[in-house]
Structure formats: C-alpha cells, structure tokens
Design a protein around this motif. Structure first.
Motif: not given
Lengths: 275, 327, 286
Positions: A37-44, A180-186, A205-212, B178-184
């Motif tokens: 996990v990481g935010e934009t630019g974290s290098g994940k 990430t590109a899909l609708d919430v319910t999907v 499984l190695l899963l990259v995501t921004h969603d904790l 936006l990223d979560v930390s920025v979002r809040a």
C-alpha cells in the motif's frame, strides 16, 4: 515464494536521474497474500514493474534482487523472464481494456496466451477457455470468446483478464490496483474472485493498492511504502491494529470508517479531525 | 428555506444515435447552509444532475429553482450573473485548471468577470487572502497548476469556486482522485468554509464513507433515479433499499476482521437507454420477486424524512406486524 | 541547483546559463533558430565580396575559385553573394506569409470551433476550396494580378491559411471538451473570454509546430514560383530564380550555379524542420 531484496530503480527524466524506489525489501511466502500500500508516488507500481521487468524505457533497476523459484528475476534474460511471466507469474493490471487487445477476439487472446508457453489443439483450448471463463463467473462464455474486449463491461473484462492470468496456473499472481477502474459494487466481486482463485490454487498473491480496506480484508501481510521506500512491513493483523511507524498511523487515521461502522456523529467528527 | 429546489427533473440525451435516460424524475431540495450528498456509481446520472443544478445543462423536463429563480427559463446570457452565486468544484483537480494560466490568474478570473469594479491591487489582495484561506501561500500565485500536487490543485479549484462568495457550491466528487491523507484535509477545509460562510453544498460522490463525514442528507441514485433518501445518519445506519445495502457492504473496513456481509448484486449496471418502466434494480436485485418487474418506481416514506423506492420495503411498511419493531 | 543560486551572477551570465540549459533540453530548437537567424542576419549584414545585382561581364561561368568561392553564372553574377543576399527576400517573405496564415487561422479557426450549421457549412466550403490544386491556383492568381512580390504573399496565405484554420479548429474542438473550459463557463465567462483566454493559449503549442513547418513549405512555394519566373523582377536574387538560371547550365557542366541556391534552400528547410521537431518534443514533454 518471492523474495525481494534491496531493490532500487531509477528513472531518467528532464530533471536528471530520479530514484523511484530505494532499497525495497519484502517477501511473499508461499500461499499468502501480501499487499503493497502507498499513495501516489510511493513507488508501489514501480516496485512490481521492476520485479516483472516491465519498466518503461527510461527506467532501470540499479540494485537489488527479486528471487523467485530459485532464480533472480532481475538478472534473467528477457527470453527467460518472458517464459516465467504468464506461466509462473500471472499479472492482473489496473485497466482491463489496456490489458486486452482491442482488435483480437477473446478466444484468439486465450490462444496467444496459451501458445506462448504450451502447445494445445484448438478444440482442447476452446474447452479449457470455456471452463476457465465459467470459473471466473463470466456469463455466456461461448459468446464472450467470439466477441471483442469493447463489448464487455469493465467488470466482465477484468474477469477475462483474471482468467487469462490464471490460464497456466501460476503459483504467484501479481495484481496492480485490479479494481480501481471499476464501479464500487463490482469492486468487491472482483476482489472476492481473485481471493477465491488464489486460495483454490494454493497460490501466492502480491496485491498493489492504495486502498487500506482491501489490504485489511484480503491480505495476510502488508508492505507500507512512502516516497519509494518501505516504511513498515508485517502481518496485517499487527500493523493495522498497532502501527509502529508514524506514517502508517497517519494513513490509517485518514481513512474514514466504513459507512456501516460510523455509528455516532461524535465518532465521525473524531475520525476527520485526528490526522 | 431552500436555496435550491429540483422538481421532477428528467434528462435525456443522445449519444451515437441512442437515447440515454440520464436522469428520471428526480426531486431534491437543498436548504441554506446544508450539505446534501448525491451518491451513485458511474452511470447513475449524478454528475448530469449536478450540471443541471448548475444550469450548464437544461433538463429535458422539470424545474430547477435557485433562490426563487427558475433556471430552466433563463438564457445562457441571463444565467451568467447568477454564476457568482452558484459555483462548482470538479473531480479532476488538474483537468479543471487551465494549464496555461498562473494560479493567481485562475483564482482571479471570477473576480474579473463578476467584480469588474475592483482594481488590480484589490483583486490581488483578495486572491492572496483566498490562497491563504485554503491553506496555500501568496507565493503559489505565480506558479502553474502542473507544478502543484493534486491536493494543492484541488485547493485552487475550491478557492476559485468560493472567491465570489457563492451561496451554493456543487462539489462533483471533489476528493475522489486524491490520496486518503490529502482527502481528509480537503474535507476539513470544505467543512470549515461552510461553517464560516454558511455555504450550501451538493456533494456528489460514490463513496458512502466520505459522505457520512460531510453531509446532512443523502440521496442514493441508481440509473438516473433516486432509490433512497433521508438524513445521512438514518440512511447509513438503517439502509433499506437493497442497492444502498449493496453499496454499503462494498466498502471495506480498515479494521481487520470487521467485515460486513456482502449484499451481492447480480451483473453490472445496464445501459440507461430506456426510460425505466419497472423497478430500476430489477434483474440485479437479491430480494426481487416477480411483481417487481411491473412495479413503477416511487419513493415511499419508511421513517421520519427517510424515503425508499422499493416495492418490497413498501409492502413491509404496510404490514407493520411483520416488521417486528424495526425502525 | 542550490550552488548556482548561491553565487551571484551578472544578468548576462544568467541569460547565457538559461540558453545553455535550454539547449541541453531542446537542442533542435536552439540549432534551428540559430541557423535561421544566421541566414537572415547574414543576408542583411554580411559584407558581400561582390554586389549581388551588378554582373561582371568579364568573368562569366567561372567555376568556384578563390575569387568566386561559389563561382559565377552566365551573366557574370557572383553566386556566393547572390545566395547569401537571396535570404533578404526569401526568408522574410516566408515568415510574413506564415504569420499572416496563422493570424487568419486563429481569427477564423477559433470561432469555427463553436458547433453550428454555419460553421459546418464553412468547413465544407473549405473542403471544396482545398480540393483545388492550390499551387496551380496561386500561380494563376499571381500571374493574373501581376508580377508583384506581395502577390507571392497571397499565394502562401491561400495555400496555408486553410491548413491553419483546419488545424486550429480541430485543436480548439478538442480543448472545448476539457474540464477547465466547463469550469470557465461555470464561472460565468463569456464565449469570447472562453475562446481567447482559455482556448487560444492552449492551441498555441500546435500552432508553433505548424508555423515552422509552414515556413519551410513557404520557402519551397516561393522558390517554386520564382523558379517559374513568377513574383521576381531580375536582377533581384532569389533562390528559386537562381536554381532556374543554373538548371539550364547543368547540362553543359556548370553544376555550381544551381547547386548552391539549392543547398541554401535545403539548409533553411532542414533547420525549420529541426525547429518543428524540437517544439513538438517540448510540447509532448510538458
């Protein structure tokens, strides 16, 4: 299963050489799901692209190793790496429509993926493709095989990509923001699908995501990344309940509780103001 | 006293020769100083609804009343002076800023248009004050948008929207990219601004968790139709429509082991190419019965100000015995 | 970076550093501009060994030598002096024609990006107009209206104006869909403001690329017209007319008369294309 050590990659840009990831180390044990996990630019994303040899032309790995089944993926020749990708490591990308070829029928794409690693008669492959599409709950697999990517909805396309990634029964699956590109319910359907496919085959499984939330619910271990470095790794159960690194804490605090867990207004107030 | 009132709004547009029924009979009112959230996935018509509320799109039918003024009756030209009072913040912070203009010029533009009497110095002063108010500095005024982070770009979008002190701001997924930390922090800013200036918000989002933090009332949209609406707390703790329940169960908690039972919907969102003649969720709904396919969608009250458009819920409501003390 | 900032520099040195940095990122732009400026400045300022418009009947058809490094032609003109001096008319004319085409492209193309029956109709008319072989059309126009240098300008505009209109319109149509245009409209910006403040600055990049390509094209058009004897009044030197004079001599072995103006055309066009490439790359990079 996969052991990444000291992985460091650089990008050449207008502003000179930039270190995109620096000394990244983690392990994916057999049969476990690991989330980066990481935010934009974290290098994940750069991390998995470095492992898979899929960096853009202006990027390269300058140090470190990624050991997989006794071989260092970083040092392998392109040909050998190609043999491993697809056959031993399945890859699910963020955008299914980018992963599927728009001008080839789905069946043709199954054929291509199969032929890259193994010979099989058309009839046999057809039956296998139908079986695999059914396994990922694609409705009307016959019709889907004859058709093209643009005829599919986002969720269906991602199911096809998953079926293709699993075609050679790889022991390791790498997924880059698969929902990430899909609708919430999907999203949740796809996550459940990846989860069950991985578990059924006893795969890793190695899963990259921004969603904790995705990591909390679907992974055993977590690698938290920030600005190209790993800030914390460990079992999800430990890291999420008792984060040791300040950044992990901040990240967890920033996520609002799930709507069904937001009980009193006081709680929600607190969730936002504490950061 | 409501600042905006949408009444039975329908909107049909053509795309590639096919009709798209983007909005079907939506009524919504926003009180002064209130935040109303409009929830939905892509294709739910929520963004079209936002543009209708802004007067950027004239709906096929229905009425849009802003502070007593019927917007659908106005020409583009007549609409222009109202734009200082009715503003918007878009989802994509970078795409919504002209890449060729400096930040200071972007924020100053609404003043140039609506307050031409201001001198250059006065304008500059207001821009700097606004930059500081949204958490940036005067130094940012001379930068180009691309040299700023996503969070900073969105702060500029917000600054541009509120510099003319509008009464209503449509927030079209302002934090989704936006990223979560920025979002809040951006949410915090929006709430503070609302508290200071009494702005009303329409908060368009697909994320129920965020909505829970910022809105007073919520309307859940599916295929251009409002399927459930009510006070946020009430809807989130006691969702009645199967679609709302599915949407809620799709949000994953970051608390390990805290999992909500998944309410799965079959398939995916169909194309809104026809005006719905039956329940909109028909074909995907987990509690569907045969009669649903001939049921005309309508909202029915289930609790105080809480309305749901589901035949099964409506029937339960009529037979309180079976309801067994549930709210 | 921080080191450079710490040492105070003279303004001139700063400009030099800026140009050096720019050249490092976009060598094509700097090289292209430098060559063009060199050609242009040389044509006006360079001390020429001979007067380009006064023939020397005593030295006719001389091969390149120390006295006449590019040789002389059948009339006894010094080829080198004429090749350099031809830049005086050819280059400014090409630039002026391009600029005029750009202005017309903006004034017509931007308003045409508003979709209406009228604008669609105009585009169809433009299609019809462009389906003429425009160089033939311009030859006809120039020869009918007289052998005047400004008629060449019209010819360039007739050929390139429609291209600019088309390019700017299609770019503007794409930018019109951008979110920031919607934001500007939502802010209450009038159509004119949207067009000139928001759309125009965003089409300029593509226009710059097109401008250098058009200038290159204009150099060719001018040379072609001059080659045909249109728009020139001898003895004024132009590359096209020099090639024409030299072409007759090639068969008899005097290659140098046609080659040197040809090389000059080549250099001008190559540097313009380099410039276009450099701009294109910068546009894509940002």
């Amino acid at each position: 299963m996969l052991r990444v050590q000291g992985l460091t990659s650089q990008f050449r840009g207008r502003a000179g050489v930039v270190r995109a990831i620096d000394d990244v180390s983690f392990e994916v044990p057999a049969g476990e799901a690991v989330g980066i996990v990481g935010e934009t630019g974290s290098g994940k994303s750069v991390t998995i692209r470095s492992i898979l040899g899929l960096l853009p032309s202006y990027g390269r790995v300058v140090a470190g190793s990624a050991e997989f089944e006794g071989e260092d993926l970083i040092k392998l020749s392109r040909t050998r790496l190609r043999e491993i990708r697809g056959a031993r490591i399945g890859f699910v990308a963020q955008n299914p429509f980018g992963a599927l070829n728009p001008v080839l029928s789905i069946e043709k794409q199954f054929r291509n993926v199969m032929r890259a690693h193994r010979r099989m008669s058309r009839a046999e492959l057809h039956d296998l493709a139908i079986e695999r599409l059914a396994a990922v709950q694609v409705r009307g697999p016959e019709r889907v095989l004859r058709g093209y990517a643009h005829e599919l909805s986002g969720g269906m396309a991602q199911r096809v990509v998953i079926a293709l990634a699993m075609l050679h029964d790889p022991p390791l699956v790498i997924a880059d923001e698969p929902t990430t590109a899909l609708d919430v319910t999907v999203q949740r359907q796809i996550l459940d699908l990846i989860d069950s496919q991985v578990k059924q085959g006893g795969r890793s499984l190695l899963l990259v995501t921004h969603d904790l939330g995705v990591v909390a619910q679907y992974c055993h271990r977590v690698v938290v990344m920030k600005s190209g470095r790993v800030v914390e790794t460990g079992l999800v159960a430990d890291v999420f309940t008792n984060p040791t690194h300040e950044y992990t804490k901040q990240l967890l605090d920033a996520v609002p509780p799930a709507p069904w867990a937001q009980e009193a207004p006081g709680l929600t107030e607190q969730a936002v103001t504490s950061r | 006293m409501s600042i905006m009132e949408l009444r039975d709004v329908n909107h049909v547009f053509r795309r590639g020769g096919k009709e798209v029924h983007a909005v079907n009979g939506v009524s919504l009112s926003v009180a002064k100083g209130e935040t109303v959230a409009v929830i939905g996935e892509s294709g739910s018509g929520k963004s079209t609804l936002g543009r209708i509320a802004l007067g950027l799109i004239t709906p096929t039918s229905g009425s849009v009343v802003f502070d007593g003024i019927e917007l659908t009756a106005l020409s583009r030209k007549q609409m222009r002076p109202l734009r200082s009072r009715l503003q918007v913040v878009f989802q994509e912070p970078y795409e919504s800023l002209n890449p060729r203009l400096k930040v200071g010029d972007i924020i100053a533009e609404p003043l140039i248009i609506h307050r031409p009497e201001l001198s250059r110095a006065e304008r500059r002063e207001k821009v700097v004050a606004m930059l500081e108010r949204v958490g940036l500095t005067a130094e940012h005024a001379d930068r180009l948008p691309r040299n700023l982070s996503g969070g900073q770009q969105q702060r500029i979008g917000i600054a541009r929207a509120i510099i003319t002190e509008p009464e209503l701001v449509i927030l079209d997924e302002p934090t989704s990219s936006l990223d979560v930390s920025v979002r809040a922090r951006v949410l915090d800013l929006l709430r503070d601004l609302q508290r200071e200036r009494g702005i009303s918000y329409v908060f368009i989002s697909h994320d129920l968790a965020t909505v829970g933090l910022i809105s007073d009332r919520v309307a859940v949209m599916y295929l251009g139709t409002v399927v459930e609406q009510g006070p946020t707390q009430e809807v989130l703790t006691n969702p009645r429509h199967p679609y709302t329940q599915a949407l809620m169960s799709a949000t994953l908690s970051t608390v390990v082991g805290q999992k909500r039972e998944h309410v799965p919907l079959r398939g995916e969102i169909p194309n809104p190419s026809k005006k719905p003649t039956k329940c909109v969720l028909s074909g995907r709904c987990p509690i569907e019965v045969d009669a649903c396919s001939s049921w005309q969608v309508r909202l029915a009250q289930v609790a105080d100000r809480h309305e749901v458009a589901c035949m099964r819920v409506e029937q339960e409501q009529k037979q309180p015995v079976e309801l067994g003390g549930g709210r | 970076m921080s080191d450079a900032a710490a040492i105070p520099k003279s303004p001139a040195a700063e400009v030099v550093t800026k140009i050096v940095n720019f050249a490092r990122v976009s060598p094509g732009i700097v090289a292209g501009v430098a060559v063009l400026l060199f050609l242009l400045l040389a044509s006006f300022l360079a001390p020429l060994p001979y007067d380009p418009v006064t023939p020397d009947p005593t030295s006719v058809l001389q091969p390149p030598s120390a006295q006449h490094i590019f040789g002389t032609d059948a009339n006894g003109f010094d080829v080198f002096s004429r090749v350099v001096a031809a830049g005086r008319s050819d280059l400014p004319l090409a630039l002026a024609g391009t600029l005029a085409s750009l202005v017309i492209g903006l004034l017509v193309g931007l308003p045409l990006s508003v979709k209406s029956k009228w604008s669609e109709g105009f585009m169809r008319a433009l299609d019809a107009f462009q389906s003429f072989p425009l160089i033939v059309l311009s030859v006809t126009i120039v020869s009918l209206t007289g052998n005047d240098i400004q008629n060449i300008l019209y010819a360039i505009v007739i050929i390139n104006g429609p291209r600019f209109i088309r390019l700017i319109r299609s770019e503007a149509l794409a930018i019109r869909e951008a979110r920031f245009i919607e934001a500007a409209i939502a802010t209450g910006a009038r159509p004119r403001r949207v067009m000139f403040r928001h759309i125009m600055p965003n089409v300029i990049d593509v226009c710059l690329v097109q401008c250098s390509l058009t200038t290159a094209n204009a150099v060719i058009v001018i040379a072609a017209l001059n080659f045909l004897g249109i728009g020139v009044s001898p003895p004024t030197p132009t590359w096209g007319s020099m090639v024409q004079v030299g072409a007759q001599a090639i068969s008899t072995g005097q290659w140098w008369i046609a080659i040197w103006p040809g090389v000059a055309i080549f250099i001008a066009i190559a540097s313009l294309n380099m410039l276009a490439n450099g701009i294109q790359r910068r546009v894509e990079g940002s």
